[in-house]
Design a protein around this motif. Structure first.
Motif, PDB file in Angstrom:
ATOM      1  N   VAL A   1      10.589   3.091  -6.687  1.00  0.00           N
ATOM      2  CA  VAL A   1       9.853   1.952  -6.129  1.00  0.00           C
ATOM      3  C   VAL A   1       9.062   1.167  -7.192  1.00  0.00           C
TER       4      VAL A   1
ATOM      5  N   THR B   1       0.816  -1.210   0.000  1.00  0.00           N
ATOM      6  CA  THR B   1       0.000   0.000   0.000  1.00  0.00           C
ATOM      7  C   THR B   1       0.854   1.266   0.000  1.00  0.00           C
ATOM      8  N   LEU B   2       2.161   1.114   0.210  1.00  0.00           N
ATOM      9  CA  LEU B   2       3.008   2.307   0.257  1.00  0.00           C
ATOM     10  C   LEU B   2       3.070   3.088  -1.066  1.00  0.00           C
ATOM     11  N   PRO B   3       3.204   2.388  -2.218  1.00  0.00           N
ATOM     12  CA  PRO B   3       3.161   3.169  -3.466  1.00  0.00           C
ATOM     13  C   PRO B   3       1.884   4.003  -3.566  1.00  0.00           C
ATOM     14  N   PHE B   4       0.764   3.421  -3.119  1.00  0.00           N
ATOM     15  CA  PHE B   4      -0.489   4.155  -3.010  1.00  0.00           C
ATOM     16  C   PHE B   4      -0.304   5.441  -2.218  1.00  0.00           C
TER      17      PHE B   4
ATOM     18  N   ILE C   1      10.438  -2.006   0.519  1.00  0.00           N
ATOM     19  CA  ILE C   1       9.112  -1.600   0.042  1.00  0.00           C
ATOM     20  C   ILE C   1       8.780  -2.288  -1.277  1.00  0.00           C
TER      21      ILE C   1
ATOM     22  N   PHE D   1      -3.036  -2.545  -7.889  1.00  0.00           N
ATOM     23  CA  PHE D   1      -1.704  -2.151  -7.421  1.00  0.00           C
ATOM     24  C   PHE D   1      -0.792  -1.847  -8.602  1.00  0.00           C
TER      25      PHE D   1
ATOM     26  N   VAL E   1      -1.566   1.575  -9.926  1.00  0.00           N
ATOM     27  CA  VAL E   1      -0.994   2.619  -9.067  1.00  0.00           C
ATOM     28  C   VAL E   1       0.506   2.763  -9.330  1.00  0.00           C
TER      29      VAL E   1
ATOM     30  N   LEU F   1       2.497   6.030 -10.738  1.00  0.00           N
ATOM     31  CA  LEU F   1       3.614   6.599  -9.988  1.00  0.00           C
ATOM     32  C   LEU F   1       4.857   6.694 -10.871  1.00  0.00           C
TER      33      LEU F   1
ATOM     34  N   ILE G   1       2.435   7.007  -1.399  1.00  0.00           N
ATOM     35  CA  ILE G   1       3.354   7.959  -2.028  1.00  0.00           C
ATOM     36  C   ILE G   1       2.630   8.750  -3.112  1.00  0.00           C
ATOM     37  N   LEU G   2       1.902   8.011  -3.955  1.00  0.00           N
ATOM     38  CA  LEU G   2       1.177   8.658  -5.048  1.00  0.00           C
ATOM     39  C   LEU G   2       0.173   9.670  -4.498  1.00  0.00           C
TER      40      LEU G   2
END
Lengths: 346, 279
Positions: B140, A33-36, B75, B95, B98, B102, A38-39
């Motif tokens: 990432v 969920t971290l990329p979420f 991560i 995911f 997303v 990004l 960050i975005l």
């Protein structure tokens, strides 16, 4: 292998899960969920930062030609839509938006034929043992940092082109007003487009190469057996197979060119408030302008200057994302599972 | 006859296109090396930028890259593992979406957001950690993608075998899936390192720049890195500054070349492993 094949365990009840498995599932879920996050953080910050200048400017942000922070020292503030900014501040981004679209569009127009030709030659004609070295060069080209391209453009390509290539171009294409001189000193629209073209070629070429490899060999052999020349095979058999994928790859390359900062910052001449009068004129882009002006914007005590650059960044973000996602959507549909080119470097 | 001529003309044009791809790469690399070669000296490695060398910039680039590795590896790998092993189809494609969004964000936007959020809102000022975080946001997605792809390429038979032996999933991941997937995962990390080595825009207003060695602190002190020297010193009007910019660009290219070679070796290894297991 479809990803669902190995997911046998989803049918198992969660309560049976071993402790180790639960720990792994939960920790990896958190990282996923971290990329979420960050975005979301980036988009949110851009909206919050840019909102004041957005309200102040309204549609002037998109249509206004004058971008100036105003008189930062003294003078009564100018108030628009209930927001106060330094006197005479105007955050019109039209010239920058046009500059961004123009540099990247010219770059794309130059890059697409080159990328297609090179990819065709490598997959269709070159002996297999040469493929390694050529793709290594592609990797290298994609891996060269933006700022190094800028260095090359400003110290080598720009001066050289303004002495030799641009006068020649102005002479032979001078009947078209946009190509007429003066050719300037080598920092401007065409130099920026040339360097951007070199930067996006590897992105388009590598995707196209993947697509070309998927063209069924029997179809090609059939064409040759019918007495077609290789060019006719390309036109009648290969092209229909890869057409949509090439479109998608081009959109991806375009997205890269739109957001390119450092190279453009060094070679575009960073014009403000004017549209380029000919193809050699200095030009400004959104990305380069944010990088160039943020330093000075920090001196605006009202914070409006920084906010204005944020609003521009938001515009850039929207344009880039639309292009990028469009490209990915097309490439994914055409070549499911194909190695998607990496947007930035490599 | 006309058809043959058209054919010849077309492939000649393709050769020209290939030359236009290969030419600039060679031109850039050779041009840079030729300009840098005469001014290479040990001083470049020993003196700071303030003294006319690159020591602090090189060091800063390496520290930034190391920091990115420390943050982006857990991560990215964690997220990749979740997407390949636990997520439902719909979850995984969400995911993935997303991640792609990004990856598509222009680096200067990341830099601007980093400045507003980290330097101003959190009050970190220009800082090492700010630079690392901005770069991490950028890289990432690449680690996630290569981890997920590497795990998915492990043959189903291995998973079935592990399941038949009653291995719990974490043990299966550790003992069965990870060894063959490792080269692929590492390739993603190498790409992340390469991006952090070459980027400038996200660092301008997060790490800013320092022409000396900053104190060992995560916050409140700007940090130097090679790409900034290229950008800044090429705009200064002295030949000495230009030499330094060229040298910094050459160093950056050299680091990248090492990383590209490393990633190719890893990729070749990954391919071999997959082939061996495919039986």
């Amino acid at each position: 292998m479809p990803p669902s094949l190995h997911k046998v365990r989803t049918t198992r009840r969660r309560t049976d899960e071993a402790t180790g498995d639960r720990v792994l599932r939960l920790t990896s879920l958190v990282t996923a969920t971290l990329p979420f996050a960050i975005l979301a953080a980036i988009v949110l910050v851009m909206i919050v930062s840019g909102s004041r200048a957005l309200i102040y400017s309204g549609t002037n942000l998109l249509t206004g030609r004058i971008f100036t922070f105003g008189h930062l020292y003294g003078g009564s503030p100018t108030v628009h839509n209930g927001i106060a900014a330094p006197r005479d501040a105007s955050y019109g981004g039209a010239t920058l938006i046009v500059g961004t679209l123009l540099t990247s569009a010219i770059a794309l127009a130059l890059a697409i034929p080159v990328a297609l030709g090179a990819a065709l030659l490598v997959t269709e004609r070159l002996p297999h043992r040469l493929e390694g070295p050529v793709s290594l060069i592609g990797d290298l080209l994609a891996g060269i940092p933006s700022v190094v391209y800028g260095l090359w453009g400003v110290t080598i390509l720009g001066p050289l082109a303004s002495r030799s290539f641009y006068p020649w171009l102005a002479h032979w294409l001078g009947f078209i007003p946009f190509f007429r001189g003066p050719v300037g000193a080598g920092q401007g629209l065409l130099t920026a487009s040339l360097v951007l073209a070199v930067m996006v070629v590897p992105i388009i070429a590598s995707t196209t190469r993947e697509l070309l490899r998927r063209v069924p060999i029997l179809h090609k052999e059939g064409g040759l057996a019918l007495g077609m020349t290789r060019l006719e095979v390309v036109r009648a058999i290969i092209w229909p197979f890869v057409r949509n994928g090439v479109l998608g790859a081009s959109l991806l390359g375009w997205a890269r060119a739109l957001g390119e900062t450092m190279a453009v910052l060094l070679i575009s001449g960073n014009a403000l408030n004017v549209f380029p009068g000919n193809i050699y004129d200095p030009v400004g882009t959104i990305a380069a302008t944010i990088a160039a002006l943020l330093d000075g914007a920090l001196t605006d005590g009202t914070g409006m200057a920084v906010s204005a650059l944020g609003a521009l960044g938001l515009v850039l973000l929207l344009i880039t994302l639309a292009t990028n996602l469009g490209g990915r959507l097309i490439v994914r549909r055409v070549a499911a599972g194909a190695a998607l080119p990496v947007g930035r470097g490599f | 006859m006309r058809r043959t001529a058209a054919d010849l003309g077309f492939w000649a044009a393709c050769w020209l296109a290939l030359a236009l791809v290969v030419g600039p790469a060679a031109w850039i690399v050779i041009g840079l090396v030729r300009k840098t070669w005469p001014v290479l000296s040990v001083d470049l490695l020993l003196k700071t930028t303030a003294q006319g060398g690159l020591q602090n910039a090189l060091f800063g680039t390496l520290v930034l890259a190391a920091g990115v590795l420390i943050l982006a590896a857990p991560i990215g790998i964690g997220a990749g593992v979740y997407m390949a092993e636990f997520a439902s189809q719909r979850q995984a494609s969400l995911f993935r979406f997303v991640s792609e969004v990004l990856a598509g964000i222009p680096s200067i936007v990341v830099g601007y957001a980093g400045y507003e959020l980290l330097a101003i809102a959190l009050g970190w000022g220009y800082s090492l950690l700010g630079g690392i975080l901005a770069l991490t946001a950028l890289v990432v997605p690449y680690v996630v993608k290569s981890t997920e792809a590497a795990l998915q390429q492990v043959p189903t038979s291995l998973r079935e075998g592990a399941a038949a032996l009653g291995l719990p999933r974490w043990l299966m991941l550790w003992k069965v899936l990870l060894p063959p997937a490792l080269p692929g995962v590492l390739t993603g990390l190498v790409v992340a390192l390469a991006i952090s080595t070459g980027e400038t825009a996200p660092l301008l207003y997060t790490a800013n720049f320092s022409d000396a060695n900053p104190p060992v602190q995560l916050l409140h002190h700007p940090v130097g890195y090679l790409t900034y020297v290229v950008y800044d010193y090429v705009q200064l009007p002295s030949a000495r500054a230009h030499q330094l910019a060229n040298a910094a660009a050459t160093f950056t290219l050299f680091l990248l070349l090492l990383l590209i070679v490393l990633s190719r070796l890893l990729a070749a290894r990954a391919r071999r492993r997959t082939e061996q297991m495919g039986l």
